[in-house]
Motif scaffolding. Structure first.
Motif, mmCIF file in Angstrom:
data_model
loop_
_atom_site.group_PDB
_atom_site.id
_atom_site.type_symbol
_atom_site.label_atom_id
_atom_site.label_comp_id
_atom_site.label_asym_id
_atom_site.label_seq_id
_atom_site.Cartn_x
_atom_site.Cartn_y
_atom_site.Cartn_z
ATOM 1 N N ASP A 156 1.019 -1.046 0.004
ATOM 2 C CA ASP A 156 -0.072 0.063 0.087
ATOM 3 C C ASP A 156 0.767 1.278 0.069
ATOM 4 O O ASP A 156 2.208 1.211 0.246
ATOM 5 C CB ASP A 156 -0.952 -0.014 1.228
ATOM 6 N N ALA B 193 -1.302 5.433 5.206
ATOM 7 C CA ALA B 193 -1.423 4.201 5.518
ATOM 8 C C ALA B 193 -2.438 3.282 5.126
ATOM 9 O O ALA B 193 -3.725 3.763 5.213
ATOM 10 C CB ALA B 193 -1.358 3.936 6.885
ATOM 11 N N GLY B 194 -2.422 2.187 4.415
ATOM 12 C CA GLY B 194 -3.314 1.368 3.944
ATOM 13 C C GLY B 194 -4.264 1.654 2.643
ATOM 14 O O GLY B 194 -4.963 1.084 2.137
ATOM 15 N N LYS B 195 -3.713 3.061 2.296
ATOM 16 C CA LYS B 195 -4.344 3.453 0.999
ATOM 17 C C LYS B 195 -3.871 2.820 -0.412
ATOM 18 O O LYS B 195 -2.553 2.877 -0.321
ATOM 19 C CB LYS B 195 -4.321 4.933 0.749
ATOM 20 N N SER C 279 3.087 1.982 3.069
ATOM 21 C CA SER C 279 4.177 1.051 3.144
ATOM 22 C C SER C 279 5.143 1.435 2.353
ATOM 23 O O SER C 279 6.338 1.503 2.554
ATOM 24 C CB SER C 279 3.799 -0.031 3.130
#
Length: 213
Positions: free
Chosen positions: A59, A95-97, A62
């Motif tokens: 992602d 984050a997580g996108k 990260s």
């Protein structure tokens, strides 16, 4: 939307900009610093390039966190911690996108700016990368707030960033090694402001090139 693929392309483009301007950045730094900004930035971003194939499927948060850790561990001087802090704070908001909206990019810039402010303790007008990053972030926010799309907001941001970069020439350095020179720092463009401009320009170019093709 700014996709994960475009984020990777941005990092590749920024690394290329740094590599192509390595000597120029070092020349700027030779006038008011340690004469190593271009060399250090190029070393760090060449390391980032080697990491990208391993993280391209992660992602966006990260990806940006890996960039941060790579820069902190491989760039000497002040640039590593400053750019590392920028990408670390940006990674948190991403984050997580898998995709970023205009508002997400706005938050990414805001958080990156706060990371640099907290790490470097500089203020606008001190002749540092903050002199570009701060007004460019505001320009993007204002463009989005007025209803402009991603491309338009990016273009407005880059135009302000370029002007802000050039505006460091007549200013007195108040932070970093350049501040030791006093009045002799006047008349020289700040190398950190210049690399920050290249970062924002490559961000805009990476988005525009994929949207227009």
């Amino acid at each position: 939307m700014f996709t994960k693929k475009q984020i990777v392309q941005w990092l590749q483009a920024f690394a290329s900009e740094i590599h192509e301007n390595k000597d120029y950045l070092t020349e700027l730094d030779a006038a008011i610093g340690d004469a190593d900004h271009g060399i250090n930035m190029d070393r760090g971003f060449q390391k980032v390039i080697t990491q990208l194939p391993n993280i391209a499927d992660k992602d966006i948060g990260s990806i940006l966190k890996t960039v941060s850790m790579t820069l902190i561990s491989s760039i000497g001087g002040a640039s590593g911690p400053l750019y590392g802090s920028l990408f670390l704070r940006a990674s948190i908001t991403a984050a997580g996108k898998e995709k970023l909206t205009e508002i997400d990019i706005q938050k990414l810039l805001q958080e990156g700016l706060q990371g640099v402010l907290q790490r470097g303790k500089a203020k606008p007008g001190d002749k540092t990368m903050i002199d570009v990053l701060s007004p460019a972030t505001v320009a993007f926010e204002e463009a989005v707030g007025s209803g402009k799309n991603m491309s338009e907001a990016m273009q407005q941001m880059v135009a302000i960033a370029e002007k802000a970069m050039k505006d460091t020439i007549p200013t007195l350095a108040k932070k970093g090694r350049a501040s030791y020179l006093g009045d002799r720092s006047i008349g020289h463009q700040d190398p950190g402001a210049t690399s920050c401009y290249l970062m924002l320009k490559s961000l805009s170019d990476s988005y525009s090139s994929t949207v227009n093709n």
